[in-house]
Scaffold this active site. Structure first.
Site, PDB file in Angstrom:
ATOM      1  N   LYS A 116       0.806  -1.220   0.000  1.00 37.39           N
ATOM      2  CA  LYS A 116       0.000   0.000   0.000  1.00 37.39           C
ATOM      3  C   LYS A 116       0.838   1.268   0.000  1.00 37.39           C
ATOM      4  O   LYS A 116       0.406   2.309  -0.503  1.00 37.39           O
ATOM      5  CB  LYS A 116      -0.972  -0.024   1.189  1.00 37.39           C
ATOM      6  CG  LYS A 116      -2.040  -1.105   1.000  1.00 37.39           C
ATOM      7  CD  LYS A 116      -2.834  -1.397   2.259  1.00 37.39           C
ATOM      8  CE  LYS A 116      -3.751  -0.268   2.640  1.00 37.39           C
ATOM      9  NZ  LYS A 116      -4.718  -0.698   3.688  1.00 37.39           N
ATOM     10  N   GLU A 200      -0.504   8.380   7.228  1.00 29.47           N
ATOM     11  CA  GLU A 200      -1.087   9.481   6.457  1.00 29.47           C
ATOM     12  C   GLU A 200      -1.995  10.304   7.356  1.00 29.47           C
ATOM     13  O   GLU A 200      -2.358   9.892   8.453  1.00 29.47           O
ATOM     14  CB  GLU A 200      -1.825   8.962   5.206  1.00 29.47           C
ATOM     15  CG  GLU A 200      -3.019   8.099   5.488  1.00 29.47           C
ATOM     16  CD  GLU A 200      -3.649   7.465   4.234  1.00 29.47           C
ATOM     17  OE1 GLU A 200      -2.964   7.291   3.214  1.00 29.47           O
ATOM     18  OE2 GLU A 200      -4.832   7.128   4.313  1.00 29.47           O
ATOM     19  N   HIS A 235     -14.078  -0.469  10.283  1.00 30.12           N
ATOM     20  CA  HIS A 235     -13.467  -0.365   8.954  1.00 30.12           C
ATOM     21  C   HIS A 235     -13.901  -1.473   8.010  1.00 30.12           C
ATOM     22  O   HIS A 235     -13.290  -1.682   6.966  1.00 30.12           O
ATOM     23  CB  HIS A 235     -11.934  -0.325   9.043  1.00 30.12           C
ATOM     24  CG  HIS A 235     -11.422   0.766   9.945  1.00 30.12           C
ATOM     25  ND1 HIS A 235     -11.773   2.081   9.792  1.00 30.12           N
ATOM     26  CD2 HIS A 235     -10.605   0.729  11.022  1.00 30.12           C
ATOM     27  CE1 HIS A 235     -11.188   2.803  10.726  1.00 30.12           C
ATOM     28  NE2 HIS A 235     -10.485   2.013  11.484  1.00 30.12           N
ATOM     29  N   ARG A 291      -9.027  -7.397  -7.313  1.00 29.38           N
ATOM     30  CA  ARG A 291      -9.886  -8.592  -7.386  1.00 29.38           C
ATOM     31  C   ARG A 291     -11.328  -8.136  -7.526  1.00 29.38           C
ATOM     32  O   ARG A 291     -11.613  -6.947  -7.437  1.00 29.38           O
ATOM     33  CB  ARG A 291      -9.762  -9.379  -6.079  1.00 29.38           C
ATOM     34  CG  ARG A 291     -10.045  -8.462  -4.889  1.00 29.38           C
ATOM     35  CD  ARG A 291     -10.154  -9.178  -3.589  1.00 29.38           C
ATOM     36  NE  ARG A 291      -9.994  -8.300  -2.453  1.00 29.38           N
ATOM     37  CZ  ARG A 291     -10.943  -7.539  -1.920  1.00 29.38           C
ATOM     38  NH1 ARG A 291     -12.146  -7.533  -2.439  1.00 29.38           N
ATOM     39  NH2 ARG A 291     -10.702  -6.769  -0.898  1.00 29.38           N
TER      40      ARG A 291
END
Ligand code: ADP
Length: 448
Positions: A116, A200, A235, A291
């Site tokens: 990521k 981030e 999440h 995917r």
């Protein structure tokens, strides 16, 4: 051309892939663990092979067993579904090295988007907006704190190899970040075998909006519009819809263009999703899922494109059946029906004693349930996906309520009561969503 597809998965997605293969005239091979002998995908596929004991590690994640099953049955292609080995580049390579077709993106694209932190760099290099944060994996707690102070708290730490919300920690100040760094690092190492973290800026009321893409082997990449997936718990998505109530055509074009640019940068083919966070008029790249996703049916409902069938066509070397971004027609909502306590969210295993599906216009149900089915404790808790379509959002919501009222599942606790509550919430009805929606609904006092 393909002739026989091995489906390296279970549950509703295995049935979904069998359906697409049938339509394409392809034979199917199911694999299953010892806990899944009685599963519908085993009965509905043309052939089936037991690949090991109940724990996923010993069966659905066991590359040698899956490949052996493909070789024994003479399968010439493998569809991984979602979860399990779907984003395992090594598995994709082994499939190809064994002379079979991988029904998914190139292994190299999986690898480049699977990290990521690297995916963030790829996005930024292709003019796709990202949140301020670290350019490379963090090497120390001190580096994390210094960077956080530079971009401003709160920040979120994430595992480079991450997924499923694991290894993610929000930090409001230097002290919390110091502590969160170690726990996130340990959690990431345990879950993914790699402890690398990046960081981030943390947004306090973002919407999760993602773009579905399809790419063929001739360089054509088409975006199929967006899905809003802001209704989440820990999440994890619970409700998804398309179009997003927050997206107008101008924003849609910008997000779709960004998604296509990010996909093109890694030479993407097959179905994939670019996930963005959206807040205060700005969107930011979060990650790419390489995917087919759980929530693909809402896009199918508003575009008329059969995404799994397109995956088969693409893998067989056929061009995409659409040339450009389709217009979104009407509104679709997906409600994930999980086997869990609607109040405590604890997983609920057991035997399905009663089952009745809703009928009527605009209703689609993707499920592997049948009466007498034993929900095993070993895998994820998704029992069914209820997808409703209406000419507009209001009609879709009315149909969703009506469908939930006649959706009977006995023997296990499900998320149906929670969905009914959400569908009455004024903020949901007004389309005022954020990833904190569910927290605020369940614990209003914690709301901001
Ligand atoms: P995973 O791959 O583990 O699912 P993601 O990066 O996709 O992790 O993030 C999952 C969810 O975490 C998002 O949908 C959002 O709710 C939340 N999240 C991630 N990054 C941020 C951020 N920078 N600010 C606020 N929320 C975030």
């Amino acid at each position: 051309m393909l002739s026989k597809v091995l489906i390296a998965n279970r549950g509703e997605i295995a049935l979904r892939i069998i359906a697409a293969c049938r339509e394409a005239g392809l034979a199917t091979v199911a694999v299953h663990s010892e806990a899944d002998r009685e599963c519908l995908h085993v009965r509905l596929a043309d052939q089936s092979v037991c690949i090991g004991p109940p724990p996923a590690r010993a069966s659905y994640l066991n590359i040698a067993s899956v490949i052996a099953a493909a070789e024994i049955t003479g399968a010439d292609a493998v569809h991984p579904g979602y979860g399990f080995l779907a984003e395992n580049a090594h598995f994709a390579e082994v499939v190809q090295e064994c002379g079979m077709t991988w029904i998914g993106p190139p292994p190299d694209a999986i690898r480049r988007m699977g990290d990521k932190s690297q995916a963030r760099r790829t996005a930024a290099a292709n003019n796709v907006p990202i949140l301020p944060g670290s350019a490379n994996p963090l090497t120390s707690r001190e580096e994390a704190v210094a960077l956080a102070e530079e971009i401003g708290f709160p920040v979120i730490l994430k595992a480079s190899a991450g997924g499923g919300g694991k290894g993610m920690r929000v930090a409001a100040d230097a002290r919390t970040l110091h502590h969160a760094f170690d726990t996130a690092h340990m959690e990431a190492e345990r879950a993914f075998g790699v402890g690398d973290l990046y960081l981030e800026k943390y947004l306090d009321h973002p919407r999760h909006i993602e773009v579905q893409v399809l790419g063929d082997q001739y360089g054509r990449i088409v975006a199929l519009g967006e899905r809003e997936c802001s209704i989440q718990r820990r999440h994890q998505k619970l409700i998804e819809e398309s179009p997003s109530p927050a997206v107008d055509e101008e924003l849609r074009i910008r997000m779709c263009d960004a998604a296509v640019a990010a996909s093109r940068a890694v030479g993407y083919t097959s179905a994939g999703t670019i996930e963005f966070l959206y807040q205060d008029g700005q969107f930011y790249f979060m990650e790419m899922n390489t995917r087919v996703q759980v929530e693909h049916p809402v896009t199918e409902a508003v575009t008329g494109v059969d995404i799994v069938l397109e995956q088969l066509r693409i893998a067989a070397g056929l061009p995409l059946s659409i040339r450009r971004r389709p217009r979104l027609r009407g509104h679709a909502i997906e409600l994930r029906i999980n086997a869990e306590d609607p109040v405590t969210f604890a997983p609920s295993a057991g035997t399905i004693t009663e089952l009745g599906f809703p009928v009527g216009p605009g209703v689609r149900i993707d499920t592997h349930l049948y009466r007498g089915y034993r929900v095993p404790p070993h895998y994820d808790s998704l029992l069914a996906k209820l997808i409703v379509w209406g000419r507009d959002r209001q009609e879709a919501v009315r149909r969703a309520r009506r469908a939930l009222d006649t959706f009977l599942v006995g023997g296990v606790k499900t998320s149906i009561p929670l969905h009914r509550r959400i569908l009455e919430e004024p903020d949901f009805l007004a389309g005022r969503l954020s990833t904190h929606f569910l927290d605020h609904m369940i614990r209003p006092e914690s709301g901001s």
